[in-house]
Design an enzyme around this catalytic site. Structure first.
Site, PDB file in Angstrom:
ATOM      1  N   ASP A  67      11.937  53.102  26.477  1.00 40.93           N
ATOM      2  CA  ASP A  67      12.153  54.106  27.538  1.00 40.93           C
ATOM      3  C   ASP A  67      11.270  55.254  27.362  1.00 40.93           C
ATOM      4  O   ASP A  67      10.938  55.600  26.127  1.00 40.93           O
ATOM      5  CB  ASP A  67      13.624  54.525  27.930  1.00 40.93           C
ATOM      6  CG  ASP A  67      14.372  55.055  26.988  1.00 40.93           C
ATOM      7  OD1 ASP A  67      13.835  55.256  25.571  1.00 40.93           O
ATOM      8  OD2 ASP A  67      15.495  55.039  27.113  1.00 40.93           O
ATOM      9  N   ASP A 136      28.141  58.197  28.354  1.00 45.25           N
ATOM     10  CA  ASP A 136      28.426  57.491  29.518  1.00 45.25           C
ATOM     11  C   ASP A 136      28.437  55.957  29.453  1.00 45.25           C
ATOM     12  O   ASP A 136      28.332  55.388  30.293  1.00 45.25           O
ATOM     13  CB  ASP A 136      27.765  58.250  30.722  1.00 45.25           C
ATOM     14  CG  ASP A 136      26.189  58.193  30.649  1.00 45.25           C
ATOM     15  OD1 ASP A 136      25.741  57.514  29.651  1.00 45.25           O
ATOM     16  OD2 ASP A 136      25.495  58.449  31.679  1.00 45.25           O
ATOM     17  N   HIS A 138      25.317  54.461  28.735  1.00 42.91           N
ATOM     18  CA  HIS A 138      24.181  54.190  29.065  1.00 42.91           C
ATOM     19  C   HIS A 138      23.303  53.287  27.825  1.00 42.91           C
ATOM     20  O   HIS A 138      23.670  53.705  26.532  1.00 42.91           O
ATOM     21  CB  HIS A 138      23.157  54.887  29.891  1.00 42.91           C
ATOM     22  CG  HIS A 138      22.597  56.070  29.033  1.00 42.91           C
ATOM     23  ND1 HIS A 138      22.890  57.386  29.340  1.00 42.91           N
ATOM     24  CD2 HIS A 138      22.059  56.177  27.860  1.00 42.91           C
ATOM     25  CE1 HIS A 138      22.384  58.144  28.418  1.00 42.91           C
ATOM     26  NE2 HIS A 138      21.868  57.534  27.412  1.00 42.91           N
ATOM     27  N   GLU A 143      21.436  54.040  33.278  1.00 42.13           N
ATOM     28  CA  GLU A 143      22.762  55.018  33.818  1.00 42.13           C
ATOM     29  C   GLU A 143      23.550  54.267  34.532  1.00 42.13           C
ATOM     30  O   GLU A 143      23.462  53.250  34.918  1.00 42.13           O
ATOM     31  CB  GLU A 143      22.344  56.232  34.628  1.00 42.13           C
ATOM     32  CG  GLU A 143      21.215  57.118  33.948  1.00 42.13           C
ATOM     33  CD  GLU A 143      21.996  58.076  32.723  1.00 42.13           C
ATOM     34  OE1 GLU A 143      22.929  57.583  32.222  1.00 42.13           O
ATOM     35  OE2 GLU A 143      21.447  59.271  32.921  1.00 42.13           O
TER      36      GLU A 143
END
Ligand code: GLP
Length: 258
Positions: A67, A136, A138, A143
């Site tokens: 990413d 979280d 990810h 996400e």
């Protein structure tokens, strides 16, 4: 999913770098999927040591990073380009023609994302995808609620992720948009190797390994992967309900499974 629990963060780096080193030593033209973040930093440090001390050769390796931030110059100190350059690419004599990052500018970003996917396929697919995990859950920058079949594309970061990644960004703050490999892209890697350490990751690790398969925890998609290895330290493993079972599996691992 294989869960390997080691005492401390440093041991996570050593164990993960060992797996990567054995792959590259046995397959010098391996295709590596690479990640950024504090968790993988120690992995790169050990790989650089293996290059320097044991002449581990990366010159024929191909890499694809997971990413990058949209619109951020590769020379920005907080870019993932800069992270990779400083921690790994610039230190192991890699052939730059074989280094790939997701596209983050240009008029046709969607088309460029498709080309990135084609490049992965043209390289023969990813042999090993290194991964960290967000608090979280990810993966890359997928996400919560990302499609579990997603491909490389633009995503919008949550405010919690932007906050977690703010180091290195000044007044301008963390960019809102990123391009990330999709969950579907990641799941096509032949081996997924995820590393995590510290108490802040304990919830995400437990939900990834033992929770329901759900887009709310994108990393839970690794439950579908035929060859996923998760290496965590004691702190990140603390909330796993089958903790003792994973330790027992490791203690009794037969030779044929090593
Ligand atoms: C970023 C990256 C992820 C990484 C995560 C965790 O969001 N895009 O690939 O897994 O951070 O990073 P850290 O290891 O710094 O906690």
């Amino acid at each position: 999913m294989e869960v390997i629990i080691v005492p401390a963060a440093q041991d996570v780096g050593i164990a993960a770098a060992g797996i990567l080193s054995r792959l590259v030593a046995g397959k010098p033209g391996a295709v590596l999927g690479l990640a950024t973040g504090a968790s993988v930093e120690r992995v790169y440090a050990k790989l650089v040591l293996a290059h320097q001390a044991h002449a581990l050769d990366f010159s024929r390796v191909t890499t694809f990073n997971l990413d990058e931030y949209v619109g951020l110059s590769p020379s920005h100190p907080a870019s993932f380009h800069a992270f990779m350059e400083e921690r790994f690419l610039g230190r192991v004599q890699i052939d730059r023609r074989r280094v790939h990052f997701p596209p983050t500018d240009g008029d046709d970003l969607a088309g460029a994302c498709e080309k990135f996917e084609r490049d992965i396929r043209a390289a023969g697919g990813i042999d090993l995808q290194l991964l960290g995990i967000g608090r979280d859950g990810h993966l890359g920058f997928n996400e919560p609620t990302s499609s579990l079949a997603s491909r490389t594309r633009i995503k919008t970061l949550t405010s919690a992720t932007r906050d977690a990644n703010r180091a290195g960004f000044g007044e301008e703050g963390v960019p809102l948009h990123v391009v990330t490999m999709g969950i579907g892209t990641i799941l096509e890697a032949r081996h997924c190797l995820l590393v995590a350490d510290g108490t802040a990751k304990a919830d995400a690790v437990a939900r990834m390994v033992e929770g329901p398969l759900t887009a709310m925890v994108p990393a839970s998609a690794l439950q579908m992967h035929p060859h996923a290895t998760v290496i965590v330290d004691d702190a990140a493993a603390a909330k796993l309900s089958l903790l003792e079972y994973y330790r027992e599996v490791q203690r009794n691992k037969p030779d044929w499974q090593r």
